[in-house]
Design an enzyme around this catalytic site. Sequence first.
Site, short mmCIF file in Angstrom:
data_model
loop_
_atom_site.label_atom_id
_atom_site.label_comp_id
_atom_site.label_asym_id
_atom_site.label_seq_id
_atom_site.Cartn_x
_atom_site.Cartn_y
_atom_site.Cartn_z
N GLU A 43 0.85 -1.19 0.00
CA GLU A 43 0.00 0.00 0.00
C GLU A 43 0.90 1.26 0.00
O GLU A 43 1.91 1.31 0.68
CB GLU A 43 -0.87 0.00 1.26
CG GLU A 43 -1.80 1.20 1.36
CD GLU A 43 -2.67 1.20 2.62
OE1 GLU A 43 -2.24 0.66 3.66
OE2 GLU A 43 -3.78 1.75 2.56
N LYS A 113 -9.71 2.25 -2.50
CA LYS A 113 -9.99 1.79 -1.13
C LYS A 113 -11.39 2.25 -0.72
O LYS A 113 -11.72 3.44 -0.80
CB LYS A 113 -8.93 2.36 -0.19
CG LYS A 113 -8.91 1.76 1.20
CD LYS A 113 -7.72 2.34 1.97
CE LYS A 113 -7.43 1.61 3.27
NZ LYS A 113 -6.21 2.13 3.92
N CYS A 154 -5.69 -2.90 2.48
CA CYS A 154 -5.43 -2.81 3.91
C CYS A 154 -6.70 -2.84 4.78
O CYS A 154 -7.32 -3.87 4.94
CB CYS A 154 -4.56 -1.59 4.18
SG CYS A 154 -3.64 -1.76 5.72
N1 LIG Z 1 -3.41 1.51 6.01
C1 LIG Z 1 -4.38 0.93 6.65
O1 LIG Z 1 -5.49 0.81 6.18
C2 LIG Z 1 -4.02 0.40 7.99
C3 LIG Z 1 -5.02 -0.59 8.52
C4 LIG Z 1 -4.67 -1.06 9.89
O2 LIG Z 1 -3.56 -0.88 10.38
C5 LIG Z 1 -5.71 -1.77 10.63
O3 LIG Z 1 -5.47 -2.08 11.79
O4 LIG Z 1 -6.78 -2.05 10.08
#
Ligand SMILES: NC(=O)CCC(=O)C(=O)O
Length: 270
Positions: A43, A113, A154
Amino acid sequence: MNKLKVAIIQMIVVKDKMKNIEKASDFIKNVIKEDIDIAVLPEMFLCPYDQSNFPIYAEKEGEISYLLLSEIAKQNNIYLVAGSVPEKDDDGNIFNTSYVFDPNGIKIAKHRKVHLFDIDIENGQYFKESDTLDAGNEVTVFDTKFGKIGLCICYDFRFPELSRLMVDKGAKAIIVPAAFNMTTGPAHWELLFRCRAVDNQVYTIGCASARDNSATYISYGNSIAVSPFGEVLVHMNEKEGYSISSLDFDYVDKVRGELPLIAHRRLDIY
Ligand SMILES: NC(=O)CCC(=O)C(=O)O
């Protein structure tokens, strides 16, 4: 042709955008010796993960970073899941976007996202993507010569509904460019990848950036690949490097045939 080799490139992200692209390219030139079919980047691998950077680093689709990434896929004759990058649309909105290129360098998928990462954990991680980013609205699955693959970014992976929708659209693997943090990473990262794999009987692949303790947001690293039966195939540490996993989409069918969770769902009562 149902077997494929996936390279996870766990790279450190630096401030210089072009240096990040060069590094991704060098890693890929090196790993193609291992006969890989797909390479995955982390990411925001072009831009240190900080909400103030996203507007500064953002480019429109088709601009220089996009063209270079398409060229990397073509030159190496691989599918490239090009991590994610800040993408600007014509109205100036910015998204956390993952492009996928085929071995001819043609874009075959784009995921913006869907769930923005806004958290505030007491004595732990604070982050607010929505300060500078807008959310996408689509479920993303792309077709390859091996079969269908789902894609999310993520924090998206925390939402079981999204993975299930990808599986309903035919995904046999879910690829997740990511950058979990030092609060939630140790607590939830492996658990989530095993859980989504077992619930959906898919391969799950998480590609994180490597840990840089001097960054404003410290990535947990620990890139991972899990089988549809929940076996951890690869679990990297926090350092820069790469790993290769072999996926067998016939094995997905075997697991789903022997333990028919998807067929046994009671959609009439839920
Ligand atoms: N960059 C993100 O979306 C981090 C996501 C993350 O750390 C989580 O705990 O969920």
